[in-house]
Motif scaffolding. Sequence first.
Motif, short mmCIF file in Angstrom:
data_model
loop_
_atom_site.label_atom_id
_atom_site.label_comp_id
_atom_site.label_asym_id
_atom_site.label_seq_id
_atom_site.Cartn_x
_atom_site.Cartn_y
_atom_site.Cartn_z
N ASP A 171 -3.54 4.30 4.11
CA ASP A 171 -4.04 3.73 2.68
C ASP A 171 -2.94 2.44 2.32
O ASP A 171 -2.30 2.12 3.17
N LEU A 172 -2.30 2.74 1.01
CA LEU A 172 -1.56 1.54 0.77
C LEU A 172 -0.26 2.01 0.31
O LEU A 172 0.87 1.30 -0.10
N ALA B 202 2.60 -7.47 3.22
CA ALA B 202 2.62 -6.24 3.87
C ALA B 202 3.77 -6.19 4.91
O ALA B 202 4.57 -5.43 4.98
N ASP C 197 -8.68 -5.26 5.79
CA ASP C 197 -8.68 -3.92 5.72
C ASP C 197 -7.79 -3.26 4.68
O ASP C 197 -8.15 -2.38 3.99
N LEU C 198 -6.85 -4.04 4.35
CA LEU C 198 -5.84 -3.39 3.10
C LEU C 198 -6.52 -3.70 1.91
O LEU C 198 -6.43 -3.08 0.98
N LEU D 119 2.17 -4.04 -3.23
CA LEU D 119 0.69 -4.49 -2.95
C LEU D 119 -0.38 -4.00 -3.80
O LEU D 119 -1.53 -4.65 -3.91
N ARG D 120 -0.39 -2.75 -4.16
CA ARG D 120 -1.54 -2.52 -5.12
C ARG D 120 -1.49 -3.26 -6.32
O ARG D 120 -2.66 -3.59 -6.77
N ALA E 1 -8.76 -0.76 1.74
CA ALA E 1 -8.14 0.40 1.51
C ALA E 1 -7.97 0.35 -0.39
O ALA E 1 -8.10 1.51 -1.03
N TYR E 2 -7.64 -0.82 -0.54
CA TYR E 2 -7.61 -0.96 -2.14
C TYR E 2 -8.83 -0.61 -3.06
O TYR E 2 -8.74 -0.09 -4.01
N ARG F 40 -1.53 -2.83 11.75
CA ARG F 40 -1.62 -1.78 10.46
C ARG F 40 -1.32 -2.64 9.26
O ARG F 40 -1.82 -2.32 8.07
N CYS F 41 -0.41 -3.71 9.26
CA CYS F 41 -0.31 -4.63 7.98
C CYS F 41 -1.42 -5.50 7.92
O CYS F 41 -1.31 -6.48 7.05
N PHE G 56 3.08 0.33 1.41
CA PHE G 56 3.42 -1.04 0.97
C PHE G 56 3.72 -0.95 -0.68
O PHE G 56 3.58 -1.92 -1.20
#
Length: 599
Positions: free
Chosen positions: A491-492, A463, A575-576, A504-505, A579-580, A456-457, A495
């Motif tokens: 989602d984020l 992350a 993947d992250l 992270l965002r 999500a962003y 998931r990270c 993080f």
Amino acid sequence: MIGVDLGVLGPLRVAVNERAAPIASTRHRALLATLLLDAGRPVPVERLVDALWGGDLPDNPRRALQLHVVRLRGSLSTVGAGRLIATCAEGYRLDAPPDTVDVGRFRRWVAEADRAGARADSGRQREALRRALAQWRGEPLADVPSESLQREAAPRLREQRLQALEQRIDLDLRDGRHAEVVAELLTLTAQQPVRERLWAQLMAALHATGQRSDALAAYHALRRNLSRELGIDPSDELQDRYAEILHGPIHPVGLPPVPRQLPAHVGGFAGRADALARLDALASGPPATPVAAIVGPAGIGKTALAAQWARRAADSFPDGQLWTNLRGYHSGEAVSPTQALTRFLRALGVPRWQTPSNLEDQADMYRSLVDGRRVLVVLDNAASAAQVRPLLPGGPGCFAVVTSRDQLTGLVADVGAQPLPLDLLTTAEARDLLGYRLGPAWVRADAAAVEEIVARCGRLPLALALVAARAATHAGHGPRAVADQLRTVGDLDPFHSPDAATDLRTVFSWSFHGLSGAAARLFGRLVAHPGPDITPAAAAGLADLPVARVRAPLAELAGVHLLVEHSPDRYALHDLLRAYARETPPILHLSGSISDISA
């Protein structure tokens, strides 16, 4: 005109074949001097009238000026120079090339010195300054009693001469000719009691020749002069210089300082064995590869790798390690090359008052200081190759490491930088990172949950570090609790960090906000693609554009590692980052084509 010698840098001079023209009238001297200062260019009547009479005008100034011009031409005709003064629409013109006048020659040689300085040609610069200063015969306009010329032109000429003198003395000091300039500087500072640059040069020359007490006395003399005449203290640069002379340098006399600017040891570093070995090989290899470029997406661990390797390799660079965060991808302004070089020069022992003000001179001094030395230079978080180039050392013993989200293709092309693209951690390396941060027992407590956390990270180091930090600060959060939270929150949000540098965002946004409109819009549309990777044809379908129109935005996204081109024409979105992209502003998901905002 052959044999013409004209001058204002001293008493007024007009001679033809060494025969001087008799200019007895004070107003004739003011008229001629005004024309000489702008030889070859028209001088308006109003300026000439002001030079001759100031505020005490005759009844008919224009007519009076005409009469003086006629009489001056008569005086000049005695040496065959009666045609020097020409009438033109605006007023009058001295019909002679600027090079026939000493001030014209002075300006030409000063300009030549500036060009030589820009090329770092100190020999040519020194000779040009010598020739410029040789044009001076004394005080400018010494026998011209014109109020306006003495108020405006004469001070400007004196300032230009002083600046040329200071440049020449700087070159003498740089070349170690301290003893040769002491007497000259004593005279100049007596004439210019509040001119700080001359006093700084005098202090440097006295100190370098072993006259420490005299150098300190010079500072106190300047301080008294400034206080008495201007009511101010010496500048910060002069105060720094005084403190350095008073207390001595912090490094042994005669030896340059050894900067140690590496950041603290990176705790919980995992993996990257191949990259570390590659850096070892580049640093110990031939000087043909003096630059390594660690490139990759946000959060991939570029800075951590650079810091880990630099700490490990520090002993191989006994002459120092320089480090700067260029803030190329950050919320604030990026660090300019001038700002970075100023800090480097300070670390290398150059006081502020001796630091050049322009980029080229700073780069020349920096490279001169590290030439022949074994120095490591780490340029972290670079925005582009252009930001980096002036900061690269030139000596064969030096090694530079650059980190960037940009691919730095220009740096690879023009200086032969070796790219080290970073990929995601392997599953085993990600598990090791969690183990280093949280302890082996935590990882062993629930192997399945740890595997889910790693997945998931997305095996992204930042992350994983954020998740580990949250678990470490909540003692009751074991692997299963952490995995459940990652699964349910989505989602984020898991993080998030109050520190912008590790949120992270925010870290992703620093890459996104630098995109062109077309690339930003395409990035937002890529979330609609269901597959693991995307081709230009598929991206064109999402963007409702021809394939040829999406290649540039795809390349831009790959250039800052928001996409990864894992094989030719096949791009993957982490993947992250996906999500962003789903969270990005609504403009990215409006109908219409990319061309709507790329125009």
